[in-house]
Structure formats: C-alpha cells, structure tokens
Scaffold this motif. Sequence first.
Motif, PDB file in Angstrom:
ATOM      1  N   ALA A 276       0.817  -1.218   0.000  1.00 37.97           N
ATOM      2  CA  ALA A 276       0.000   0.000   0.000  1.00 37.97           C
ATOM      3  C   ALA A 276       0.847   1.263   0.000  1.00 37.97           C
ATOM      4  CB  ALA A 276      -0.946  -0.006   1.200  1.00 37.97           C
ATOM      5  N   ARG A 277       2.146   1.137   0.257  1.00 37.81           N
ATOM      6  CA  ARG A 277       3.039   2.297   0.234  1.00 37.81           C
ATOM      7  C   ARG A 277       3.537   2.605  -1.180  1.00 37.81           C
ATOM      8  NH1 ARG A 277       5.269  -0.532   5.006  1.00 37.81           N
ATOM      9  NH2 ARG A 277       4.501   0.531   6.873  1.00 37.81           N
ATOM     10  N   HIS A 278       3.196   1.752  -2.136  1.00 36.06           N
ATOM     11  CA  HIS A 278       3.665   1.926  -3.504  1.00 36.06           C
ATOM     12  C   HIS A 278       2.532   2.408  -4.406  1.00 36.06           C
ATOM     13  CE1 HIS A 278       7.616  -0.006  -2.825  1.00 36.06           C
ATOM     14  NE2 HIS A 278       6.951  -0.754  -1.954  1.00 36.06           N
ATOM     15  N   ASP A 279       2.920   2.843  -5.610  1.00 32.36           N
ATOM     16  CA  ASP A 279       1.930   3.364  -6.556  1.00 32.36           C
ATOM     17  C   ASP A 279       1.089   2.262  -7.178  1.00 32.36           C
ATOM     18  OD1 ASP A 279       2.808   5.942  -6.128  1.00 32.36           O
ATOM     19  OD2 ASP A 279       4.249   5.886  -7.781  1.00 32.36           O
TER      20      ASP A 279
ATOM     21  N   LEU B 140       1.604 -11.829  -6.403  1.00 29.38           N
ATOM     22  CA  LEU B 140       1.619 -10.389  -6.171  1.00 29.38           C
ATOM     23  C   LEU B 140       3.051  -9.887  -6.269  1.00 29.38           C
ATOM     24  CD1 LEU B 140      -0.613 -10.384  -2.950  1.00 29.38           C
ATOM     25  CD2 LEU B 140      -1.374  -9.721  -5.233  1.00 29.38           C
ATOM     26  N   ALA B 141       3.213  -8.677  -6.800  1.00 32.07           N
ATOM     27  CA  ALA B 141       4.553  -8.078  -6.849  1.00 32.07           C
ATOM     28  C   ALA B 141       4.458  -6.575  -6.707  1.00 32.07           C
ATOM     29  CB  ALA B 141       5.266  -8.433  -8.156  1.00 32.07           C
ATOM     30  N   MET B 142       5.345  -6.022  -5.873  1.00 29.28           N
ATOM     31  CA  MET B 142       5.495  -4.578  -5.743  1.00 29.28           C
ATOM     32  C   MET B 142       6.500  -4.099  -6.786  1.00 29.28           C
ATOM     33  SD  MET B 142       5.531  -4.164  -1.570  1.00 29.28           S
ATOM     34  CE  MET B 142       6.557  -5.596  -1.209  1.00 29.28           C
ATOM     35  N   PRO B 143       6.566  -2.793  -7.053  1.00 27.41           N
ATOM     36  CA  PRO B 143       7.540  -2.281  -8.020  1.00 27.41           C
ATOM     37  C   PRO B 143       8.955  -2.725  -7.675  1.00 27.41           C
ATOM     38  CG  PRO B 143       5.973  -0.579  -7.417  1.00 27.41           C
ATOM     39  CD  PRO B 143       5.713  -1.729  -6.497  1.00 27.41           C
ATOM     40  N   GLY B 144       9.742  -2.993  -8.708  1.00 24.91           N
ATOM     41  CA  GLY B 144      11.118  -3.421  -8.502  1.00 24.91           C
ATOM     42  C   GLY B 144      11.654  -4.116  -9.724  1.00 24.91           C
TER      43      GLY B 144
ATOM     44  N   GLY C  52      10.404  -8.268  -4.055  1.00 22.30           N
ATOM     45  CA  GLY C  52       9.105  -7.709  -3.700  1.00 22.30           C
ATOM     46  C   GLY C  52       7.944  -8.500  -4.257  1.00 22.30           C
ATOM     47  N   ALA C  53       8.211  -9.740  -4.662  1.00 22.91           N
ATOM     48  CA  ALA C  53       7.166 -10.578  -5.249  1.00 22.91           C
ATOM     49  C   ALA C  53       6.907 -11.786  -4.349  1.00 22.91           C
ATOM     50  CB  ALA C  53       7.583 -11.040  -6.634  1.00 22.91           C
TER      51      ALA C  53
ATOM     52  N   SER D 287      -5.445   4.510  -3.688  1.00 23.79           N
ATOM     53  CA  SER D 287      -4.138   5.127  -3.931  1.00 23.79           C
ATOM     54  C   SER D 287      -3.172   4.173  -4.627  1.00 23.79           C
ATOM     55  CB  SER D 287      -3.522   5.603  -2.617  1.00 23.79           C
ATOM     56  OG  SER D 287      -3.141   4.505  -1.802  1.00 23.79           O
ATOM     57  N   VAL D 288      -3.566   2.910  -4.757  1.00 30.53           N
ATOM     58  CA  VAL D 288      -2.690   1.894  -5.349  1.00 30.53           C
ATOM     59  C   VAL D 288      -3.363   1.307  -6.589  1.00 30.53           C
ATOM     60  CG1 VAL D 288      -1.421  -0.253  -4.971  1.00 30.53           C
ATOM     61  CG2 VAL D 288      -1.840   1.303  -3.050  1.00 30.53           C
ATOM     62  N   VAL D 289      -2.702   1.403  -7.732  1.00 28.66           N
ATOM     63  CA  VAL D 289      -3.221   0.810  -8.960  1.00 28.66           C
ATOM     64  C   VAL D 289      -2.996  -0.700  -8.909  1.00 28.66           C
ATOM     65  CG1 VAL D 289      -3.049   0.732 -11.476  1.00 28.66           C
ATOM     66  CG2 VAL D 289      -2.741   2.910 -10.263  1.00 28.66           C
ATOM     67  N   LYS D 290      -4.043  -1.459  -9.211  1.00 30.67           N
ATOM     68  CA  LYS D 290      -3.938  -2.913  -9.264  1.00 30.67           C
ATOM     69  C   LYS D 290      -3.805  -3.332 -10.727  1.00 30.67           C
ATOM     70  CE  LYS D 290      -6.312  -1.693  -6.345  1.00 30.67           C
ATOM     71  NZ  LYS D 290      -6.338  -0.518  -5.427  1.00 30.67           N
ATOM     72  N   VAL D 291      -2.675  -3.936 -11.064  1.00 30.58           N
ATOM     73  CA  VAL D 291      -2.335  -4.237 -12.450  1.00 30.58           C
ATOM     74  C   VAL D 291      -2.527  -5.728 -12.730  1.00 30.58           C
ATOM     75  CG1 VAL D 291      -0.547  -4.119 -14.228  1.00 30.58           C
ATOM     76  CG2 VAL D 291      -0.630  -2.377 -12.412  1.00 30.58           C
ATOM     77  N   PHE D 292      -3.345  -6.033 -13.721  1.00 26.70           N
ATOM     78  CA  PHE D 292      -3.592  -7.408 -14.171  1.00 26.70           C
ATOM     79  C   PHE D 292      -3.303  -7.490 -15.671  1.00 26.70           C
ATOM     80  CE2 PHE D 292      -6.167  -6.948 -10.435  1.00 26.70           C
ATOM     81  CZ  PHE D 292      -6.407  -8.215  -9.911  1.00 26.70           C
ATOM     82  N   HIS D 293      -3.222  -8.708 -16.173  1.00 26.90           N
ATOM     83  CA  HIS D 293      -3.252  -8.924 -17.616  1.00 26.90           C
ATOM     84  C   HIS D 293      -4.434  -9.830 -17.929  1.00 26.90           C
ATOM     85  CE1 HIS D 293      -1.870  -9.289 -21.758  1.00 26.90           C
ATOM     86  NE2 HIS D 293      -2.276 -10.556 -21.670  1.00 26.90           N
TER      87      HIS D 293
END
Length: 387
Positions: free
Chosen positions: A18-21, A44-48, A53-54, A77-83
């Motif tokens: 939640a601290r990431h974009d 799940l993975a955070m930026p990196g 972070g995954a 505040s956090v974009v959830k990215v899927f494919h």
Amino acid sequence: MKTLTTTDELAAFCTEAARHDYVTVDTEFLRERTYYSKLCLIQLAMPGTDDSGAVLVDPLAGNMSLEPLYDLFRDTSVVKVFHAARQDLEIFYVDAQVLPDPLFDTQVAAMVCGFGEQVGYETLVRKIARQSLDKTSRFTDWSRRPLTDAQKTYALADVTHLRQIYEFLAAKLEETGRARWVKEELTTLLSGDTYIVQPENAWKRVKTRTHSPKFLALVKELAAFRERHAQDRNIPRNRVYKDDALVELASNKPKSLEDLGRSRLLLREARKGDIADGILKAVKAGLSMSPDAMPQPDRSREKLQVNPALADLLRVLLKAKTESAGVAAKLIATASDLDALAAGERDIAALKGWRSEVFGEDALRLCDGRVALAAKGESVRIVPLDE
C-alpha cells in the motif's frame, strides 16, 4: 520465492504494498470440474527489478483470509495491475463482491497502444520486457501440493515481468493521451453484473437455427434450469447437459421419462433423478409460457436496407483510420456494424467514446456526404466537400 500461508503474512505484505503506486496481480485456478473457479494461487509483486518484492499467496493453506488483499483492492491510492483480468476478477467478485479500484489491464492497454487485439502476456513479455517465458508449467494442476520449484517460477513470472510491461504501457498512454480510452474499455470489467449469470438470461448464450418465440421459450426454460442446477451443485453446465442436447430437447419436447430415454444426445445421468425431473418441468413451463413472455429474437438488422457502395467506402475508411491510429479494425467495428451504419443505424459502439474519435466522426461525415475518400500512393485521405 516466498510463499505466504497465513493471514498475518498476507496482511504484512499488503501493508507494505500500500506504500507503492501499484501492485501487479495474477491468479492460478481450476475450473474444469466446477461451475465456479477454484482459486489455487495468487501472485503479487510490488515495483522493482528483482523477485524480492514478489510473493506467492497460497489460499489453500489452512484458514487463510483474503481480506487483507481485498482491503488493498479497495485502496484507491494503489493501482492494481492485471493482464486479461476478467477471469481473475470474477473469482474475487464471486468470493467477496469486491473489485480492484483503480484497475489497469495490460491487455486492454496494449490494445489501444497498437499491439493488436487480445494480445497475449507472452507476446508483451517478449516485445516489451525482452524476455522469454518458460511454458513447461502452463498446463498443470495448481490445486496439488506441494508446488514444484518450476511451478513457482512460472507463476511468479506472471507478475514480475508485468511490472515492466505496466510501466511501459502507462508511459505510452500518457504520451499519446489514450489513458481515457483504457478507462472506457474497463467499464465492463468493473461492473459486478459482468460476473453474475442470471439463469433467466442463460438462453441467450445458446446458438440455435430456429428463432420462433415458441421454440425459444423452451430453450429459455431448459437453459434456466440447467444454469440453476449447475450453480447450486457447483458443476460445469455441460455436466448437466450440453447445448446440442438442450436444442434437441427443445425440438422433441419430452413429456415423460420414456421420452427422455429416446434422446440421442442427453447424458445417461440426465435421464433420471433431479435432472430428468427438472427437464420435464422446464419443457412443461416452456410449452405453457404466454406469448407476451416468450423471448423475441433480435431481428432489428434483418430488414436493414444497406447501401452496398457506402458500406464498401466505410470499410476503406475503417482500414485507413485504424492503420493510422495503430489499433485493430475489429476493435472499432465489425462488418455487420458497418452494414448497419450504411443502412442508417446510429446506435452502434463505433460511434461512441474513443471509437468515435478514431473512426465514428469521420464515418458519419462520409455517410452524410460531407467528405470523400481519395487514394494517394498507398494511403487513403479524407477530402472535405464543399457544402
């Protein structure tokens, strides 16, 4: 590769995420033997740029609650990215009536960025991340434990490469001003109605050659019973009876168990017990349906007076405009849409939203005789006509 097996571990990860974009998300599930998908794994993975972070989340471990993840989904505040998010989102909506907000689907974004229609994840990994995927674990039973290292590596790659793909596409959308296009396309994915099949509407999915209201009344009742039975028992609808058997039943109108026994296509299990009783009741309900309640086929386009010359010009215009915009023509309009437009219809998707900007506005000008088309070399240009 870290695998989370408790609610506390998941909560700790989601607090950090939640601290990431943004956070990238994927799932592995099984659906071959059930009506609803069985969730087997969440990635799940955070930026990196590495795997630190995954994580893998094992929803089959003990009594894990996914509520920390759903709280992250609700965090705007956090974009959830899927494919290709549709099946993933269906799992979460059916489980908890929650959908990620905001959502970014890289398949949709790639579509409007010129990568074609329904581009696969592997293609984007190759073209954007300049990596290749190991597909050896693609078809596997994700419900079996323990997972192998190969399975874990395969699953984690679905969210680690997704970070680079997301960042590339998000920048491209910002550069081209097409972020709004993606938002429009995601409207359906973010509607809960997309993931709930109402039994009374299940008949619309059945393809038939006969479109009389009396016949469709039988199809409607048979499809509704099948859907309810499959949902209640969490089995695939085809395990109740397949579409071809449904159409056969609607044609033969069985009124007894003896009649059901003569069916060529009905599964043996469906000729007795609850399914047989449900079929006979559905047939009876279909035969007694009042005319005003019978389904009516959509014949709105059957009587259209299509101007064939104008339809051909619209096809030329569509090809020119989509090549210029870098999007697939099928994403803008189908052949039947163009015929309807040439016949005077105006309630079509190609005239709305971002599609109107790419094609619809000029298409209407062409239909109204305000522009002409001219060939110049290999390109087609639009020529305004004097009023």
